[in-house]
Write a protein that holds these residues in place. Structure first.
Motif, mmCIF file in Angstrom:
data_model
loop_
_atom_site.group_PDB
_atom_site.id
_atom_site.type_symbol
_atom_site.label_atom_id
_atom_site.label_comp_id
_atom_site.label_asym_id
_atom_site.label_seq_id
_atom_site.Cartn_x
_atom_site.Cartn_y
_atom_site.Cartn_z
ATOM 1 N N LEU A 126 -7.275 4.183 5.326
ATOM 2 C CA LEU A 126 -6.197 3.198 3.899
ATOM 3 C C LEU A 126 -5.615 4.436 3.331
ATOM 4 C CD1 LEU A 126 -9.349 3.675 1.429
ATOM 5 C CD2 LEU A 126 -8.850 1.926 1.978
ATOM 6 N N PRO A 127 -4.236 3.603 3.665
ATOM 7 C CA PRO A 127 -3.118 3.911 3.252
ATOM 8 C C PRO A 127 -2.931 5.159 3.054
ATOM 9 C CG PRO A 127 -2.627 1.667 2.778
ATOM 10 C CD PRO A 127 -4.075 2.333 2.808
ATOM 11 N N TRP A 128 -3.440 5.882 1.970
ATOM 12 C CA TRP A 128 -3.366 7.112 1.937
ATOM 13 C C TRP A 128 -3.999 8.220 2.183
ATOM 14 C CZ3 TRP A 128 -4.390 2.563 -1.122
ATOM 15 C CH2 TRP A 128 -5.609 2.048 -1.439
ATOM 16 N N PRO A 160 -0.961 15.443 -1.749
ATOM 17 C CA PRO A 160 -1.093 14.867 -3.394
ATOM 18 C C PRO A 160 -0.044 14.332 -3.612
ATOM 19 C CG PRO A 160 -0.785 17.672 -2.061
ATOM 20 C CD PRO A 160 -0.647 17.137 -0.991
ATOM 21 N N TYR A 161 0.741 13.853 -3.478
ATOM 22 C CA TYR A 161 1.376 13.021 -4.625
ATOM 23 C C TYR A 161 1.174 11.622 -3.926
ATOM 24 C CZ TYR A 161 5.825 9.609 -4.809
ATOM 25 O OH TYR A 161 6.149 8.842 -5.409
ATOM 26 N N ARG A 162 0.260 11.461 -2.716
ATOM 27 C CA ARG A 162 0.103 9.909 -2.366
ATOM 28 C C ARG A 162 -1.295 9.735 -3.127
ATOM 29 N NH1 ARG A 162 1.964 7.539 2.628
ATOM 30 N NH2 ARG A 162 0.548 7.304 3.830
ATOM 31 N N GLY A 197 -0.521 -3.485 -1.231
ATOM 32 C CA GLY A 197 0.942 -3.265 -0.406
ATOM 33 C C GLY A 197 1.472 -2.926 -1.656
ATOM 34 N N TYR A 198 1.369 -2.574 -2.737
ATOM 35 C CA TYR A 198 2.557 -1.808 -3.438
ATOM 36 C C TYR A 198 2.810 -1.222 -3.551
ATOM 37 C CZ TYR A 198 2.530 -5.924 -7.272
ATOM 38 O OH TYR A 198 2.029 -7.073 -7.508
ATOM 39 N N PHE A 199 1.423 -0.012 -3.045
ATOM 40 C CA PHE A 199 1.767 1.376 -2.560
ATOM 41 C C PHE A 199 2.522 1.376 -1.300
ATOM 42 C CE2 PHE A 199 0.169 4.809 -0.260
ATOM 43 C CZ PHE A 199 0.414 5.841 -0.755
ATOM 44 N N PHE A 245 5.876 1.726 -2.562
ATOM 45 C CA PHE A 245 6.055 2.236 -3.546
ATOM 46 C C PHE A 245 6.505 3.422 -2.758
ATOM 47 C CE2 PHE A 245 6.036 5.016 -6.923
ATOM 48 C CZ PHE A 245 6.244 4.612 -8.002
ATOM 49 N N VAL A 246 5.875 3.880 -1.561
ATOM 50 C CA VAL A 246 6.408 5.567 -0.995
ATOM 51 C C VAL A 246 7.200 4.867 -0.326
ATOM 52 C CG1 VAL A 246 3.483 6.393 -1.639
ATOM 53 C CG2 VAL A 246 4.532 4.700 0.547
ATOM 54 N N ASP A 247 7.230 3.853 0.377
ATOM 55 C CA ASP A 247 8.622 3.455 0.687
ATOM 56 C C ASP A 247 9.708 3.984 0.566
ATOM 57 O OD1 ASP A 247 9.537 2.929 4.000
ATOM 58 O OD2 ASP A 247 10.088 1.079 2.659
ATOM 59 N N ALA A 248 9.299 3.610 -0.629
ATOM 60 C CA ALA A 248 11.213 3.795 -1.530
ATOM 61 C C ALA A 248 11.065 5.013 -2.455
ATOM 62 C CB ALA A 248 10.766 2.082 -2.929
#
Length: 355
Positions: free
Chosen positions: A24-26, A32-34, A52-54, A57-60
């Motif tokens: 999973l991406p996180w 901790p942030y992710r 997709g949202y995750f 979001f972390v990209d931005a």
DNA sequence: AAGCCGGGGAA
DNA sequence: TTCCCAGGCTT
């Protein structure tokens, strides 16, 4: 009971090592942030929807200081379509509190985490156990379902009495000496994976379940009856009229919703309780010829009521002289809609802009 | 204890 | 259609 407690974690972990979700991406990297961001996005929202949202979001906003420094409008735009927008506002506020109170980091402490907006007991425990490997029990929808079946607990898990019972069982499992310190992140993930992939709400795959040997519901043939479903209730039905007003350049008039209530702080088409109120609002803000083009009604279901929107569309309307852009009203070009937080049904409707 | 707060997947 | 999901906050 003791034997059932003792076998739970080892059986679960052995299954997780070969059948759990490890990509999973996180989880890569598992900061901790992710982990925090994923836990908030995953509240009442399924994994497939969140991914997709995750990523966007972390990209931005790749870390907590970046989130704290971002304007609220940007955070809501990144959240747009995911629902439960209080999660985004709380996430943003919590990031700023972490800058104030904790040097820009998430605190490694259950009570300090719960003191942040949007983080309750289970989410705090999920963050601590997954990000740092600390020993805390979680109790989300997956764990409630697994434990209700495994121990044969009757009653709707949302009822306080039942929930208290399930927390006690979750704590007992997490305290087991057969759960090694080093495996807390995997243990937490394993419970959620089991609930999401095998111990599903409908048609659980008991044949492949590592816990079936001690599962009360499986033994008694009650997997279809546990957990006890929520008591039913009929939802009230509400109606509303919606104004799609376009100027000569194809820009659309959007209005920001109040800071509280449904779709708080999001941008929508002007909306009124009925047709007369909608027409009155229209006539005080623009010159719009005729009755407009009636569009098909939009049915939208919330958790506590149903809403049917009746949109009408006018093209080439002219603003009245004293009505221009202000804090809660904007003429927005159709190619700029992506930069705003807009409710999903309104965004879907507006995707027909340009036709 | 009950209500409020979205959107989508699954059956 | 109906249910409910990696819940938490407000009243």
């Amino acid at each position: 009971m003791s034997a059932a407690i003792d076998r739970y974690a080892p059986d679960l972990l052995a299954w997780f090592d070969t059948h759990g979700r490890h990509d999973l991406p996180w989880q890569h990297p598992r900061t901790p942030y992710r982990v925090w961001l994923s836990e908030i996005m995953l509240q009442q929202t399924q994994v497939a929807t969140v991914i997709g949202y995750f990523d966007r979001f972390v990209d931005a906003l790749p870390d907590l200081p970046a989130l704290a420094a971002a304007p609220q409008e940007r955070v809501l735009a990144l959240w747009s379509g995911l629902g439960y927008y209080a999660r985004a506002r709380n996430l943003h506020a919590a990031a700023r509190l972490c800058v104030e109170r904790h040097d820009g980091d998430l605190p490694r402490d259950l009570d300090a985490l719960v003191a942040l907006p949007g983080i309750g007991r289970s989410t705090a425990a999920a963050i601590l156990s997954q990000a740092w490997g600390d020993r805390h029990a979680i109790l989300d929808g997956n764990v409630k379902r697994v434990l209700a079946r495994y121990h044969g607990i009757d009653g709707w898990p949302g009822a306080p009495r039942v929930e208290k019972q399930l927390w006690a069982l979750a704590d007992a499992h997490a305290s087991s000496p057969d759960l090694p310190d080093a495996r807390l992140p995997d243990y937490t993930q394993a419970q959620m994976d089991l609930g999401a992939t095998l111990c599903t709400r409908a048609r659980p795959t008991c044949l492949l379940c590592p816990l079936r040997g001690a599962c009360v519901a499986h033994r008694d043939g009650r997997t279809d009856d546990l957990p006890t479903p929520r008591p039913g209730k009929t939802l009230p039905q509400r109606e509303a009229d919606v104004l799609w007003l376009e100027d000569a350049r194809g820009r659309i008039l959007l209005q920001q919703r109040p800071q509280t209530g449904i779709w708080a702080a999001l941008w929508t088409l002007p909306q009124a309780e009925d047709r007369d109120a909608a027409d009155a609002w229209r006539d005080t803000h623009v010159h719009a010829p005729g009755d407009g083009e009636p569009l098909p009604p939009i049915a939208h279901a919330f958790s506590h009521y149903r809403l049917t929107l009746h949109p009408r569309r006018w093209r080439a309307v002219a603003p009245r002289d004293d009505v221009g852009d202000n804090d809660t009203l904007r003429w927005v070009p159709s190619d700029a809609l992506d930069t705003l937080g807009i409710p999903a049904p309104i965004r879907k409707l507006l995707s027909r802009a340009g036709e």
